[in-house]
Design a protein around this motif. Sequence first.
Motif, PDB file in Angstrom:
ATOM      1  N   GLU A 206       0.835  -1.202   0.000  1.00  0.00           N
ATOM      2  CA  GLU A 206       0.000   0.000   0.000  1.00  0.00           C
ATOM      3  C   GLU A 206       0.870   1.252   0.000  1.00  0.00           C
ATOM      4  O   GLU A 206       1.885   1.317   0.699  1.00  0.00           O
ATOM      5  CB  GLU A 206      -0.895  -0.013   1.245  1.00  0.00           C
ATOM      6  N   GLN A 207       0.479   2.256  -0.773  1.00  0.00           N
ATOM      7  CA  GLN A 207       1.196   3.523  -0.777  1.00  0.00           C
ATOM      8  C   GLN A 207       0.807   4.324   0.465  1.00  0.00           C
ATOM      9  O   GLN A 207      -0.370   4.441   0.794  1.00  0.00           O
ATOM     10  CB  GLN A 207       0.879   4.321  -2.037  1.00  0.00           C
ATOM     11  N   ILE A 208       1.808   4.885   1.131  1.00  0.00           N
ATOM     12  CA  ILE A 208       1.581   5.686   2.324  1.00  0.00           C
ATOM     13  C   ILE A 208       2.439   6.939   2.245  1.00  0.00           C
ATOM     14  O   ILE A 208       3.362   7.040   1.449  1.00  0.00           O
ATOM     15  CB  ILE A 208       1.890   4.897   3.627  1.00  0.00           C
ATOM     16  N   GLY A 209       2.113   7.922   3.089  1.00  0.00           N
ATOM     17  CA  GLY A 209       2.823   9.190   3.063  1.00  0.00           C
ATOM     18  C   GLY A 209       2.176  10.150   2.081  1.00  0.00           C
ATOM     19  O   GLY A 209       1.208   9.833   1.382  1.00  0.00           O
ATOM     20  N   ASN A 210       2.705  11.368   2.030  1.00  0.00           N
ATOM     21  CA  ASN A 210       2.114  12.392   1.186  1.00  0.00           C
ATOM     22  C   ASN A 210       2.163  12.005  -0.282  1.00  0.00           C
ATOM     23  O   ASN A 210       3.094  11.331  -0.733  1.00  0.00           O
ATOM     24  CB  ASN A 210       2.801  13.729   1.445  1.00  0.00           C
ATOM     25  N   PHE A 211       1.151  12.497  -1.031  1.00  0.00           N
ATOM     26  CA  PHE A 211       0.885  11.953  -2.368  1.00  0.00           C
ATOM     27  C   PHE A 211       0.392  13.050  -3.302  1.00  0.00           C
ATOM     28  O   PHE A 211      -0.438  13.863  -2.912  1.00  0.00           O
ATOM     29  CB  PHE A 211      -0.170  10.859  -2.244  1.00  0.00           C
ATOM     30  N   PRO A 212       0.866  12.983  -4.578  1.00  0.00           N
ATOM     31  CA  PRO A 212       2.083  12.291  -5.028  1.00  0.00           C
ATOM     32  C   PRO A 212       3.318  13.050  -4.561  1.00  0.00           C
ATOM     33  O   PRO A 212       3.244  14.257  -4.333  1.00  0.00           O
ATOM     34  CB  PRO A 212       1.947  12.308  -6.546  1.00  0.00           C
ATOM     35  N   GLN A 213       4.429  12.357  -4.435  1.00  0.00           N
ATOM     36  CA  GLN A 213       5.643  12.984  -3.917  1.00  0.00           C
ATOM     37  C   GLN A 213       6.603  13.310  -5.049  1.00  0.00           C
ATOM     38  O   GLN A 213       6.970  12.433  -5.845  1.00  0.00           O
ATOM     39  CB  GLN A 213       6.346  12.085  -2.899  1.00  0.00           C
ATOM     40  N   ALA A 214       7.007  14.573  -5.109  1.00  0.00           N
ATOM     41  CA  ALA A 214       7.894  15.026  -6.183  1.00  0.00           C
ATOM     42  C   ALA A 214       9.224  14.283  -6.157  1.00  0.00           C
ATOM     43  O   ALA A 214       9.734  13.864  -7.211  1.00  0.00           O
ATOM     44  CB  ALA A 214       8.124  16.529  -6.061  1.00  0.00           C
ATOM     45  N   PHE A 215       9.800  14.108  -4.975  1.00  0.00           N
ATOM     46  CA  PHE A 215      11.112  13.479  -4.843  1.00  0.00           C
ATOM     47  C   PHE A 215      11.119  12.095  -5.500  1.00  0.00           C
ATOM     48  O   PHE A 215      12.079  11.702  -6.175  1.00  0.00           O
ATOM     49  CB  PHE A 215      11.466  13.360  -3.366  1.00  0.00           C
ATOM     50  N   THR A 216      10.042  11.336  -5.287  1.00  0.00           N
ATOM     51  CA  THR A 216       9.968   9.999  -5.869  1.00  0.00           C
ATOM     52  C   THR A 216       9.955  10.066  -7.391  1.00  0.00           C
ATOM     53  O   THR A 216      10.666   9.314  -8.072  1.00  0.00           O
ATOM     54  CB  THR A 216       8.712   9.272  -5.362  1.00  0.00           C
ATOM     55  N   HIS A 217       9.156  10.957  -7.953  1.00  0.00           N
ATOM     56  CA  HIS A 217       9.074  11.054  -9.408  1.00  0.00           C
ATOM     57  C   HIS A 217      10.364  11.598 -10.005  1.00  0.00           C
ATOM     58  O   HIS A 217      10.757  11.212 -11.117  1.00  0.00           O
ATOM     59  CB  HIS A 217       7.873  11.905  -9.806  1.00  0.00           C
ATOM     60  N   LEU A 218      11.049  12.470  -9.290  1.00  0.00           N
ATOM     61  CA  LEU A 218      12.356  12.943  -9.749  1.00  0.00           C
ATOM     62  C   LEU A 218      13.354  11.797  -9.806  1.00  0.00           C
ATOM     63  O   LEU A 218      14.095  11.640 -10.783  1.00  0.00           O
ATOM     64  CB  LEU A 218      12.864  14.045  -8.815  1.00  0.00           C
ATOM     65  N   ALA A 219      13.372  10.984  -8.737  1.00  0.00           N
ATOM     66  CA  ALA A 219      14.304   9.853  -8.695  1.00  0.00           C
ATOM     67  C   ALA A 219      13.956   8.811  -9.750  1.00  0.00           C
ATOM     68  O   ALA A 219      14.844   8.178 -10.329  1.00  0.00           O
ATOM     69  CB  ALA A 219      14.292   9.226  -7.304  1.00  0.00           C
ATOM     70  N   LEU A 220      12.665   8.625 -10.016  1.00  0.00           N
ATOM     71  CA  LEU A 220      12.248   7.697 -11.077  1.00  0.00           C
ATOM     72  C   LEU A 220      12.826   8.136 -12.418  1.00  0.00           C
ATOM     73  O   LEU A 220      13.385   7.308 -13.164  1.00  0.00           O
ATOM     74  CB  LEU A 220      10.720   7.649 -11.137  1.00  0.00           C
ATOM     75  N   ILE A 221      12.682   9.416 -12.724  1.00  0.00           N
ATOM     76  CA  ILE A 221      13.196   9.924 -13.997  1.00  0.00           C
ATOM     77  C   ILE A 221      14.707   9.723 -14.088  1.00  0.00           C
ATOM     78  O   ILE A 221      15.226   9.234 -15.104  1.00  0.00           O
ATOM     79  CB  ILE A 221      12.833  11.409 -14.167  1.00  0.00           C
ATOM     80  N   ASP A 222      15.439  10.087 -13.022  1.00  0.00           N
ATOM     81  CA  ASP A 222      16.897   9.946 -13.044  1.00  0.00           C
ATOM     82  C   ASP A 222      17.317   8.490 -13.230  1.00  0.00           C
ATOM     83  O   ASP A 222      18.229   8.186 -13.999  1.00  0.00           O
ATOM     84  CB  ASP A 222      17.491  10.498 -11.751  1.00  0.00           C
ATOM     85  N   ALA A 223      16.652   7.580 -12.496  1.00  0.00           N
ATOM     86  CA  ALA A 223      17.005   6.165 -12.604  1.00  0.00           C
ATOM     87  C   ALA A 223      16.732   5.643 -14.018  1.00  0.00           C
ATOM     88  O   ALA A 223      17.538   4.900 -14.585  1.00  0.00           O
ATOM     89  CB  ALA A 223      16.216   5.353 -11.576  1.00  0.00           C
ATOM     90  N   ALA A 224      15.606   6.034 -14.589  1.00  0.00           N
ATOM     91  CA  ALA A 224      15.266   5.572 -15.938  1.00  0.00           C
ATOM     92  C   ALA A 224      16.241   6.117 -16.969  1.00  0.00           C
ATOM     93  O   ALA A 224      16.665   5.393 -17.885  1.00  0.00           O
ATOM     94  CB  ALA A 224      13.840   5.990 -16.283  1.00  0.00           C
ATOM     95  N   LEU A 225      16.620   7.383 -16.854  1.00  0.00           N
ATOM     96  CA  LEU A 225      17.573   7.967 -17.792  1.00  0.00           C
ATOM     97  C   LEU A 225      18.927   7.266 -17.702  1.00  0.00           C
ATOM     98  O   LEU A 225      19.557   6.948 -18.718  1.00  0.00           O
ATOM     99  CB  LEU A 225      17.728   9.464 -17.524  1.00  0.00           C
ATOM    100  N   ARG A 226      19.393   7.040 -16.481  1.00  0.00           N
ATOM    101  CA  ARG A 226      20.670   6.349 -16.292  1.00  0.00           C
ATOM    102  C   ARG A 226      20.607   4.940 -16.853  1.00  0.00           C
ATOM    103  O   ARG A 226      21.482   4.494 -17.603  1.00  0.00           O
ATOM    104  CB  ARG A 226      21.015   6.340 -14.798  1.00  0.00           C
TER     105      ARG A 226
END
Length: 669
Positions: free
Chosen positions: A581-601
Amino acid sequence: MADYPLIADHGLIGDLQTAALVATDGTIDWFCSPRFDSPSVFGALLDHGRGGHLRVHPTAEVVTSKQLYFPDTAILVTRFMTEEGVGEVVDFMPVSSSVVPSGRHRLVRMVRCVRGRMTFAIELAPRFDYGREDHETRVSEGGAVFRGPRTSLAAHLVREPGDEQLAEVRTDEEGDVNAHLTLTAGMMRGVVLETGATEAHEVRPAEVRRLFDETVHFWESWLAQSTYLGRWRETLHRSAITLKLMTYAPTGGLVAAPTAGLPEQVGGERNWDYRYTWIRDASFSVYSLLGLGFREEAAGFARWLRDRVQDQRADGEGPLRIMYRVDGSSDLSEEVLEHWEGYRRSSPVRIGNGAADQLQLDIYGEAIDSVYFADRHGIEAGHIGWLKVVDVLNWLADNWDQPEEGIWETRGGREDFTYGRLMSWVAFDRGIKLATRLGRPAPVDRWRHERDAVYNQIMRRGWSRERQAFVQHYRTQVLDASLLRMSNVGFVSPTDPMWDATLKAMDGELVTDSLVYRYDPEASPDGLRGSEGTFSLCTFTYVDALARAGHVTQARLTFEKMLTYANHLGLYSEEIALTGEQIGNFPQAFTHLALIDAALRLNTILDQTRPALRAQPLSTIPGQQPAPAAATGDGATGPAGGGAGAADTADATPAGWSTVPPGDVPPAG
């Protein structure tokens, strides 16, 4: 608990000044106006009974409901299937061509019947100022107006002249408005909310369609700037749109999340207000957005950062605070909403953020690194910007060697956090490179001296011989996922035995089925009760670290598994519980930023290694894995740079780990 939808059962809409959450049952249960950090108009997400909401839903039993975004936009479509027919509620907020702050915001709810016949119920129950401000309700032919001492809201009905589709609009004893709308296939009606308005009037369906078309055009035109053509294109574009939705256009500030008070542990006290702009998050946005080709947003943050730097904070803690309101002000006094029960009874509900005055030294490295990365992509700081860079680094030269609160904003006291030292090293390193590259005046010799001192201190005191790993701070043996960025920023080579050993230690302690915890709060008390889920940001950072270290197959598997934890729209909250289950504030910018960086790398490394794999007979490839790629990068963070001496390689045994040879490690500090 049944009164509360899952956090993940929401989509996000917005107009680049504020945003709203729409649940899969057709309820808007979170909306603040006129800004992200303003008091709420609807807050049922944090108190079902007293928070306020706007719900549009079929009166017939819903067999199933679905949500999707209109392609390449932030327009949300919630579909309802019943025995009587199929209907949709299409939600969006028109984006003004002007970035001037305004108290007027429109939220459009287009209600459509696409098959058969459907009757929709409309429930409009605003609760101004987190439910603390009373209001009066006035119903007219054109809709309804809700007026409080400081707040007003108009609900304009979408209808044709002489329309009889809408049943009588009624108010109850609390001033809430209820109505029924009966439609047949092909018909569209609805409601347009307008904050700050004091009169309600009818809106023609043709006008709503025009607003819809204009909003589609805005988002399609914006997304067309993307230069990304690699794997996971739709996933990255959805993250980019989500980040754009969380950007306050008048200043360029990126909020950490549009919500407040959603718990990191259901029933726990780790419930924070994230509707502000963190230096750290906004700095990371430069890498991610530039990596996708969005230069305007990166330049906007550079201006925002320049305007935040001052000579000295009044409390003497440096030229930058860790977070600001979206308008750049720094008053974030924290208070508890005692009258709200919290999401699924998770209290206290906090607004404001008491961590705003903390000393977190890592923000200086993230800020200067983003300036450096932007400069490499043609966005120069200019003379005034350079003077502020010099001021920041000179202050850091005097103050880096002291205890601080650390990246995770713990409330257990200051420590010598290794990550804070790491990013201080980054700040000096990038400042030196900028001064050299641009030929700007700067005390480079002093910065070089401090950079080397930080490096030597981390190697002496941040490395644990006992753990065979870099640790959270100098007085502990606890591991910390923030240090996954050590190879990303070029502090260590991704093939260094010390780094390989650190990854191995983290894999054994912080990683569970590819998901990554920030740290162990039981082993490292943080001043708060309870526990938390795995941190989605850290999982994507782990992907990046694995890929850089050559564990490409494991990195890709971890990434693909992480994509399965997104919600039905591709959105992520802050954390993931044991149940998924997703918990914590939503949606979180930090998570989407890290997703983009990981995918680009990962995309870059796969492009480098797959041709080599295809060119070789399988019999010549150990374990049928691709051969190592050439080293790239000059120490810059972000998708276009590699670590200093980084080798973006593929390992013959991606799931395996090497050990640190005896005698190759420095003595424990």
